[in-house]
Design a protein around this motif. Structure first.
Motif, PDB file in Angstrom:
ATOM      1  N   TYR A 107      -9.283  -7.775 -33.765  1.00 26.36           N
ATOM      2  CA  TYR A 107      -9.303  -6.399 -34.218  1.00 26.36           C
ATOM      3  C   TYR A 107      -7.997  -5.808 -34.714  1.00 26.36           C
ATOM      4  O   TYR A 107      -6.865  -6.381 -34.476  1.00 26.36           O
ATOM      5  CB  TYR A 107      -9.508  -5.673 -32.709  1.00 26.36           C
ATOM      6  CG  TYR A 107     -10.817  -5.885 -32.321  1.00 26.36           C
ATOM      7  CD1 TYR A 107     -12.017  -5.390 -32.313  1.00 26.36           C
ATOM      8  CD2 TYR A 107     -11.004  -7.190 -31.355  1.00 26.36           C
ATOM      9  CE1 TYR A 107     -13.155  -5.342 -31.703  1.00 26.36           C
ATOM     10  CE2 TYR A 107     -12.243  -7.352 -30.686  1.00 26.36           C
ATOM     11  CZ  TYR A 107     -13.020  -6.729 -30.975  1.00 26.36           C
ATOM     12  OH  TYR A 107     -14.444  -7.003 -30.299  1.00 26.36           O
ATOM     13  N   TYR A 139      -5.733  -2.472 -35.248  1.00 26.02           N
ATOM     14  CA  TYR A 139      -5.801  -1.305 -34.447  1.00 26.02           C
ATOM     15  C   TYR A 139      -4.769  -0.371 -34.830  1.00 26.02           C
ATOM     16  O   TYR A 139      -3.663  -0.786 -35.725  1.00 26.02           O
ATOM     17  CB  TYR A 139      -5.420  -1.836 -32.918  1.00 26.02           C
ATOM     18  CG  TYR A 139      -4.142  -2.079 -32.656  1.00 26.02           C
ATOM     19  CD1 TYR A 139      -2.880  -1.235 -32.573  1.00 26.02           C
ATOM     20  CD2 TYR A 139      -3.955  -3.765 -32.754  1.00 26.02           C
ATOM     21  CE1 TYR A 139      -1.707  -2.064 -32.431  1.00 26.02           C
ATOM     22  CE2 TYR A 139      -2.772  -4.147 -32.673  1.00 26.02           C
ATOM     23  CZ  TYR A 139      -1.686  -3.449 -32.180  1.00 26.02           C
ATOM     24  OH  TYR A 139      -0.394  -3.923 -32.102  1.00 26.02           O
ATOM     25  N   GLY A 162     -14.141  -4.856 -27.973  1.00 25.43           N
ATOM     26  CA  GLY A 162     -13.441  -3.692 -28.317  1.00 25.43           C
ATOM     27  C   GLY A 162     -12.615  -3.185 -27.103  1.00 25.43           C
ATOM     28  O   GLY A 162     -11.552  -2.842 -26.995  1.00 25.43           O
ATOM     29  N   ILE A 219      -9.415   1.376 -33.116  1.00 30.69           N
ATOM     30  CA  ILE A 219      -9.743  -0.120 -32.957  1.00 30.69           C
ATOM     31  C   ILE A 219     -10.803  -0.279 -33.862  1.00 30.69           C
ATOM     32  O   ILE A 219     -11.951   0.048 -33.727  1.00 30.69           O
ATOM     33  CB  ILE A 219      -9.900  -0.709 -31.429  1.00 30.69           C
ATOM     34  CG1 ILE A 219      -8.512  -0.252 -30.765  1.00 30.69           C
ATOM     35  CG2 ILE A 219     -10.193  -2.202 -31.283  1.00 30.69           C
ATOM     36  CD1 ILE A 219      -8.682  -0.624 -29.420  1.00 30.69           C
ATOM     37  N   ASP A 220     -10.930  -1.486 -34.789  1.00 31.49           N
ATOM     38  CA  ASP A 220     -11.773  -1.883 -35.643  1.00 31.49           C
ATOM     39  C   ASP A 220     -11.935  -3.412 -35.653  1.00 31.49           C
ATOM     40  O   ASP A 220     -11.191  -4.028 -35.956  1.00 31.49           O
ATOM     41  CB  ASP A 220     -11.759  -1.291 -36.781  1.00 31.49           C
ATOM     42  CG  ASP A 220     -12.738  -1.565 -37.749  1.00 31.49           C
ATOM     43  OD1 ASP A 220     -14.023  -1.175 -37.591  1.00 31.49           O
ATOM     44  OD2 ASP A 220     -12.583  -1.397 -39.064  1.00 31.49           O
ATOM     45  N   ALA A 221     -13.013  -3.877 -35.312  1.00 22.81           N
ATOM     46  CA  ALA A 221     -13.353  -5.543 -35.457  1.00 22.81           C
ATOM     47  C   ALA A 221     -13.418  -5.885 -36.937  1.00 22.81           C
ATOM     48  O   ALA A 221     -13.734  -5.230 -37.845  1.00 22.81           O
ATOM     49  CB  ALA A 221     -14.683  -5.605 -34.974  1.00 22.81           C
TER      50      ALA A 221
END
Length: 75
Positions: free
Chosen positions: A4, A6, A25, A42-44
């Motif tokens: 992730y 962030y 997440g 937060i992004d995968a």
């Protein structure tokens, strides 16, 4: 585990960015909070992004190794 990307705020208000590995997440968010930062985003990361990042890191490390080698020959 998933990687992730962030953005998070520290207690002094400074915004930090980075990567963290977690199952979910929510797990990433909890891990960041345990580290004392407040997650803002937060992004995968997609596997392709991870592969590209690893390839870029490998290129940088190779350039550093080559630079050290060349400096050794200049002396």
């Amino acid at each position: 585990m998933t990687s992730y990307r962030y953005r998070a705020a520290r207690s002094d208000g400074r915004v930090v960015t980075g990567l963290i590995e977690a199952e979910t997440g929510d797990g990433a968010s909890m891990a960041l909070q345990r580290e004392g930062v407040f997650p803002l985003h937060i992004d995968a990361m997609a596997p392709r992004e991870i592969r590209r990042g690893v390839e870029q890191l490998a290129m940088v490390l190779e350039k550093c190794r080559l630079s050290r080698t060349l400096r050794g020959h200049e002396a």
